[in-house]
Write an enzyme that holds these catalytic residues in place. Structure first.
Site, PDB file in Angstrom:
ATOM      1  N   HIS A  24      -4.328   2.989 -12.671  1.00  5.93           N
ATOM      2  CA  HIS A  24      -4.522   3.490 -11.297  1.00  5.93           C
ATOM      3  C   HIS A  24      -4.021   4.931 -11.218  1.00  5.93           C
ATOM      4  CE1 HIS A  24      -4.286   2.804  -6.708  1.00  5.93           C
ATOM      5  NE2 HIS A  24      -4.024   4.084  -6.923  1.00  5.93           N
ATOM      6  N   HIS A  26      -4.942   9.083  -9.496  1.00 10.34           N
ATOM      7  CA  HIS A  26      -5.749  10.033  -8.721  1.00 10.34           C
ATOM      8  C   HIS A  26      -5.799  11.340  -9.502  1.00 10.34           C
ATOM      9  CE1 HIS A  26      -5.654   7.451  -5.121  1.00 10.34           C
ATOM     10  NE2 HIS A  26      -4.481   7.090  -5.627  1.00 10.34           N
ATOM     11  N   LYS A 110     -13.238  -0.136  -5.712  1.00 10.03           N
ATOM     12  CA  LYS A 110     -11.979   0.022  -4.998  1.00 10.03           C
ATOM     13  C   LYS A 110     -12.189  -0.276  -3.518  1.00 10.03           C
ATOM     14  CE  LYS A 110      -7.822   1.183  -4.091  1.00 10.03           C
ATOM     15  NZ  LYS A 110      -6.661   1.762  -4.710  1.00 10.03           N
ATOM     16  N   HIS A 147      -6.400  -1.786  -2.210  1.00 10.59           N
ATOM     17  CA  HIS A 147      -5.262  -1.197  -1.504  1.00 10.59           C
ATOM     18  C   HIS A 147      -4.885  -2.215  -0.430  1.00 10.59           C
ATOM     19  CE1 HIS A 147      -2.813   2.281   0.014  1.00 10.59           C
ATOM     20  NE2 HIS A 147      -2.712   1.402   0.999  1.00 10.59           N
ATOM     21  N   HIS A 185      -0.653  -1.210  -6.812  1.00  9.08           N
ATOM     22  CA  HIS A 185       0.648  -0.633  -6.423  1.00  9.08           C
ATOM     23  C   HIS A 185       1.434  -1.532  -5.472  1.00  9.08           C
ATOM     24  CE1 HIS A 185      -1.962   0.643  -3.169  1.00  9.08           C
ATOM     25  NE2 HIS A 185      -2.435   1.697  -3.810  1.00  9.08           N
ATOM     26  N   ASP A 258      -0.360   5.239  -9.922  1.00  7.08           N
ATOM     27  CA  ASP A 258      -0.711   5.781  -8.607  1.00  7.08           C
ATOM     28  C   ASP A 258      -0.255   7.232  -8.472  1.00  7.08           C
ATOM     29  OD1 ASP A 258      -1.864   5.886  -6.123  1.00  7.08           O
ATOM     30  OD2 ASP A 258      -0.198   4.930  -5.079  1.00  7.08           O
TER      31      ASP A 258
HETATM   32  C1  NCD Z   1      -2.988   8.202  -2.509  1.00  6.37           C
HETATM   33  C2  NCD Z   1      -3.678   9.554  -2.457  1.00  6.37           C
HETATM   34  O1  NCD Z   1      -3.015  10.551  -2.139  1.00  6.37           O
HETATM   35  O2  NCD Z   1      -4.859   9.634  -2.759  1.00  6.37           O
HETATM   36  N1  NCD Z   1      -1.723   8.298  -1.842  1.00  6.37           N
HETATM   37  C3  NCD Z   1      -0.660   7.493  -2.015  1.00  6.37           C
HETATM   38  O3  NCD Z   1       0.327   7.632  -1.288  1.00  6.37           O
HETATM   39  N2  NCD Z   1      -0.630   6.584  -2.971  1.00  6.37           N
HETATM   40  C4  NCD Z   1      -3.870   7.157  -1.939  1.00  6.37           C
HETATM   41  C5  NCD Z   1      -3.400   5.754  -2.235  1.00  6.37           C
HETATM   42  O4  NCD Z   1      -3.437   5.307  -3.369  1.00  6.37           O
HETATM   43  O5  NCD Z   1      -2.957   5.077  -1.295  1.00  6.37           O
HETATM   44 ZN    ZN Z   2      -3.605   5.291  -5.287  1.00  5.36          ZN
END
Ligand code: NCD
Ligand code: ZN
Length: 359
Positions: A24, A26, A110, A147, A185, A258
């Site tokens: 996971h 970003h 997702k 999520h 998460h 995450d």
């Molecule tokens: C994530 C993001 O910034 O894209 N933020 C976070 O706090 N984890 C989105 C997510 O996974 O909830």
């Molecule tokens: Zn995330």
């Protein structure tokens, strides 16, 4: 408070693990992608890439083009494999989801409840709306990544995960007994218990930050935006339950950072963004926890084996080595100036020294 001296075998000096994957992450896009992709690729062989871009990744073509941009952001010959995901909306076509899976463009979908987190406005407003998509995923063996927070404003933010499990997840698993689901998460003892006692089709990822901090971290001496993420960190009893789950050896729990970078300005603002950027020292962060829990022998299962087995993917053949030498995490990381990004990033553990260093 003094307690009995804890004695036991000295930790080893060096640790070689099968190369881990991040289930996971970003990676963002544009200049931010240029700045952060290398950190994930330096540690992990593969990563499940979140689709919450603006606009979100809802078509096979968009996922394929995004995968190409990720590859281009890395140096030539970098073996890192981005595993793409589809962003579920109320109107996404089951046929599109199935085609992307068949063409091996994306490996999972997702589910963001609309409004739950960063760039989730286009997410699902009512889970019933996507029943046909879930039925297709169940049939073709495609994973659903969730999520798991309700967005009902009447629900206290610290209860949103537990309420989601009761109101949405439990009935969903009943309706789709063959669907493989990852609760992403997780942050609560409730989620740990639910996943542990749930069917074999259910697993969960755990971030490094939820293993290290509880909700006090956000308020220590003032408001600390660098510890704000979603789902938000909970009280200490929940952190302890997450540590026990991650280090238990139970294959239902595995690594998902995450890592969610936001430039310093976006974090330190009157309405700061949720997300913690932990990619640059992710495996070091997990190793510190496993050492504290005297479970270093279980790090490899959590980081490198449970995830691919749940996804039905091969284990990585390569290895990484950690040495027990202190590593100082910088206060700030600058984006890639050459790529034109001005975003300054504050990494998780900024200014701290971690006990294990990746060679
Ligand atoms: C994530 C993001 O910034 O894209 N933020 C976070 O706090 N984890 C989105 C997510 O996974 O909830
Ligand atoms: Zn995330």
């Amino acid at each position: 408070m003094t307690g009995p001296e804890i004695s036991g075998p000295e930790p080893p000096h060096q640790l070689t693990l099968r190369q881990p994957d991040d289930w996971h992450v970003h990676l963002r896009d544009g200049a931010m992608l240029q700045a952060v992709a290398g950190a994930t690729a330096a540690q992990f062989a593969r990563a499940i890439v979140m689709p919450n871009l603006r606009p979100p990744i809802t078509t096979v073509a968009a996922a394929s083009a995004y995968r190409e941009r990720i590859r281009e952001a890395l140096s030539d010959g970098c073996p890192f494999q981005p595993l793409m995901t589809a962003y579920l909306t109320d109107t996404i076509e089951p046929a599109e989801v199935e085609r992307g899976f068949a063409e091996q463009v994306w490996v999972a979908c997702k589910l963001y409840p609309a409004g739950a987190t960063t760039n989730s406005a286009a997410g699902v407003t009512a889970i019933e709306a996507i029943t046909p998509v879930l039925a297709v995923m169940e049939r073709i063996g495609m994973l659903l990544l969730i999520h798991g927070e309700v967005v009902d404003p009447a629900v206290d933010i610290f209860d949103r995960e537990a309420v989601f499990i009761e109101r949405v997840l439990a009935p969903l698993l009943q309706r789709h007994p063959g669907l493989k689901v990852v609760l992403e998460h997780i942050t609560t003892a409730d989620a740990v218990d639910f996943v542990r006692s749930g069917p074999p089709t259910l697993a969960a990822t755990i971030t490094p930050h939820h293993l290290h901090i509880n909700r006090n971290a956000m308020f220590a001496g003032g408001l600390r935006p660098d510890f704000y993420c979603l789902p938000v960190a909970k009280r200490e009893l929940h952190r302890l339950a997450l540590r026990a789950a991650a280090t238990s050896g139970n294959p239902k729990f595995f690594l998902g950072t995450d890592s969610a970078p936001h430039g310093r300005g976006a974090k330190e603002s009157a309405c700061g963004c949720a997300g913690i950027y932990n990619a640059p020292f992710a495996i070091e962060s997990y190793a510190a926890v496993f050492e504290q829990e005297r479970a270093l022998d279980r790090l490899e299962g959590f980081a490198s084996e449970h995830g691919p087995r749940f996804y039905g993917l091969p284990l990585n053949a390569g290895t990484i080595t950690l040495v027990r030498e202190p590593v100082l995490v910088p206060q700030r990381l600058h984006g890639n100036a050459a790529a034109g990004t001005a975003a300054e990033l504050v990494p998780f553990h900024a200014g701290e020294t971690l006990p294990w260093r990746l060679v």
